[in-house]
Design a protein around this motif. Structure first.
Motif, PDB file in Angstrom:
ATOM      1  N   GLN A 160      61.670   2.658  78.532  1.00  0.00           N
ATOM      2  CA  GLN A 160      62.529   4.002  79.097  1.00  0.00           C
ATOM      3  C   GLN A 160      63.952   3.595  79.390  1.00  0.00           C
ATOM      4  OE1 GLN A 160      59.671   4.673  82.516  1.00  0.00           O
ATOM      5  NE2 GLN A 160      58.498   6.277  80.974  1.00  0.00           N
TER       6      GLN A 160
ATOM      7  N   SER B 250      50.942  -2.751  84.458  1.00  0.00           N
ATOM      8  CA  SER B 250      49.963  -2.030  83.241  1.00  0.00           C
ATOM      9  C   SER B 250      50.410  -0.861  82.645  1.00  0.00           C
ATOM     10  CB  SER B 250      48.587  -1.916  84.098  1.00  0.00           C
ATOM     11  OG  SER B 250      48.588  -0.893  84.885  1.00  0.00           O
ATOM     12  N   GLU B 251      51.081  -0.426  83.352  1.00  0.00           N
ATOM     13  CA  GLU B 251      51.789   1.207  82.590  1.00  0.00           C
ATOM     14  C   GLU B 251      52.832   0.653  81.654  1.00  0.00           C
ATOM     15  OE1 GLU B 251      53.249   4.369  85.157  1.00  0.00           O
ATOM     16  OE2 GLU B 251      51.548   4.123  86.667  1.00  0.00           O
ATOM     17  N   LEU B 252      53.789  -0.185  82.056  1.00  0.00           N
ATOM     18  CA  LEU B 252      54.719  -0.644  80.840  1.00  0.00           C
ATOM     19  C   LEU B 252      54.021  -1.221  79.611  1.00  0.00           C
ATOM     20  CD1 LEU B 252      57.341  -1.785  79.970  1.00  0.00           C
ATOM     21  CD2 LEU B 252      57.230  -3.594  81.242  1.00  0.00           C
ATOM     22  N   GLN B 253      52.875  -2.186  80.030  1.00  0.00           N
ATOM     23  CA  GLN B 253      52.244  -2.671  78.971  1.00  0.00           C
ATOM     24  C   GLN B 253      51.327  -1.686  78.012  1.00  0.00           C
ATOM     25  OE1 GLN B 253      50.478  -5.947  81.583  1.00  0.00           O
ATOM     26  NE2 GLN B 253      51.459  -7.387  79.976  1.00  0.00           N
ATOM     27  N   GLU B 254      50.982  -0.699  78.607  1.00  0.00           N
ATOM     28  CA  GLU B 254      50.260   0.314  77.803  1.00  0.00           C
ATOM     29  C   GLU B 254      51.293   1.209  77.095  1.00  0.00           C
ATOM     30  OE1 GLU B 254      47.968   2.789  76.253  1.00  0.00           O
ATOM     31  OE2 GLU B 254      47.243   1.105  77.358  1.00  0.00           O
ATOM     32  N   ARG B 255      52.730   1.463  77.399  1.00  0.00           N
ATOM     33  CA  ARG B 255      53.572   2.110  76.596  1.00  0.00           C
ATOM     34  C   ARG B 255      54.095   1.135  75.659  1.00  0.00           C
ATOM     35  NH1 ARG B 255      55.465   3.310  81.584  1.00  0.00           N
ATOM     36  NH2 ARG B 255      57.387   1.872  81.504  1.00  0.00           N
TER      37      ARG B 255
ATOM     38  N   ALA C 201      59.512   2.335  75.252  1.00  0.00           N
ATOM     39  CA  ALA C 201      58.540   1.919  76.103  1.00  0.00           C
ATOM     40  C   ALA C 201      58.913   1.235  77.438  1.00  0.00           C
ATOM     41  CB  ALA C 201      57.693   0.811  75.594  1.00  0.00           C
TER      42      ALA C 201
ATOM     43  N   TYR D  82      52.041  -1.368  74.243  1.00  0.00           N
ATOM     44  CA  TYR D  82      51.058  -1.380  73.238  1.00  0.00           C
ATOM     45  C   TYR D  82      50.857  -0.076  72.478  1.00  0.00           C
ATOM     46  CZ  TYR D  82      46.135  -1.551  71.648  1.00  0.00           C
ATOM     47  OH  TYR D  82      45.119  -1.370  70.794  1.00  0.00           O
ATOM     48  N   ARG D  83      51.135   1.018  73.101  1.00  0.00           N
ATOM     49  CA  ARG D  83      50.770   2.382  72.280  1.00  0.00           C
ATOM     50  C   ARG D  83      51.934   2.635  71.374  1.00  0.00           C
ATOM     51  NH1 ARG D  83      50.644   5.566  76.662  1.00  0.00           N
ATOM     52  NH2 ARG D  83      52.985   5.787  76.695  1.00  0.00           N
TER      53      ARG D  83
ATOM     54  N   ASP E  70      52.541  -3.282  89.622  1.00  0.00           N
ATOM     55  CA  ASP E  70      51.752  -3.185  88.406  1.00  0.00           C
ATOM     56  C   ASP E  70      52.441  -2.847  87.191  1.00  0.00           C
ATOM     57  OD1 ASP E  70      49.255  -3.198  86.840  1.00  0.00           O
ATOM     58  OD2 ASP E  70      48.783  -0.897  87.841  1.00  0.00           O
TER      59      ASP E  70
END
Length: 186
Positions: A33, A70-75, A31, A77-78, A68
């Motif tokens: 990377q 949000s992309e990191l948090q989405e990874r 997540a 989370y996923r 932002d």
């Protein structure tokens, strides 16, 4: 409750604890990377320390860079969702009670005192990571908590109302299933 989940509640072998932590580490590294630190030869306790330092450093760096998140948090989370979904399926999670019971086992591996009720109320009385995370890093890493619990349940949302890292004596949160907040069955 499945027989395997019942057995894990009474005794989680050390090898299972370490392997679960390594899997979490891999998911988190992906997540962020980043490159996976070398863990061979480390005990569960040493892996946990490495994980705390790694995640604190990575979250703090992401916060320093600004922008932002949000992309990191989405990874985050996923990847945690996938871990939770696999664990839930393998261990026969079928109810909110099962989600909370397995949550207690999984969080114990991380030296987190997790208590969850059938209504979805969660209290974290003690958290290993609270001495490593800033309040902001804790909020970033909470995407992992949200993803893991949603994965165990096959959906849902976790909302924190207080956190240890913000000076409270415990963390409080509520987990609500996606389709029915009061449903005891998944």
């Amino acid at each position: 409750m499945s027989p395997l989940l019942s057995q894990l509640l009474t005794h989680t072998p050390a090898i299972v604890k370490r392997q679960a932590l390594v899997q979490l580490f891999r998911a988190t590294v992906a997540a962020f990377q980043a490159d996976m630190p070398r863990l061979s030869g480390l005990s569960r306790e040493q892996c946990l320390l490495a994980y705390a330092r790694f995640t604190a450093d990575q979250a703090d760096e992401a916060l320093r860079q600004g922008g932002d998140l949000s992309e990191l948090q989405e990874r985050l989370y996923r990847n945690a969702y996938r871990l939770g979904r696999t664990s839930g399926w393998l261990l026969g999670v079928h109810s909110v009670d099962d989600v909370m019971a397995l949550g207690r086992v999984l969080y114990a591996i991380l030296d987190i005192d997790f208590e969850g009720s059938r209504s979805g109320e969660i209290t974290i009385g003690w958290c290993y990571f609270s001495s490593y995370y800033s309040p902001e890093a804790c909020r970033v890493m909470s995407a992992m908590d949200s993803g893991l619990l949603a994965g165990l349940a096959g959906g849902g949302e976790l909302m924190f109302s207080q956190r240890i890292t913000e000076g409270h004596p415990c963390c409080r949160a509520r987990f609500m299933l996606a389709d029915s907040p009061s449903s005891a069955r998944l």
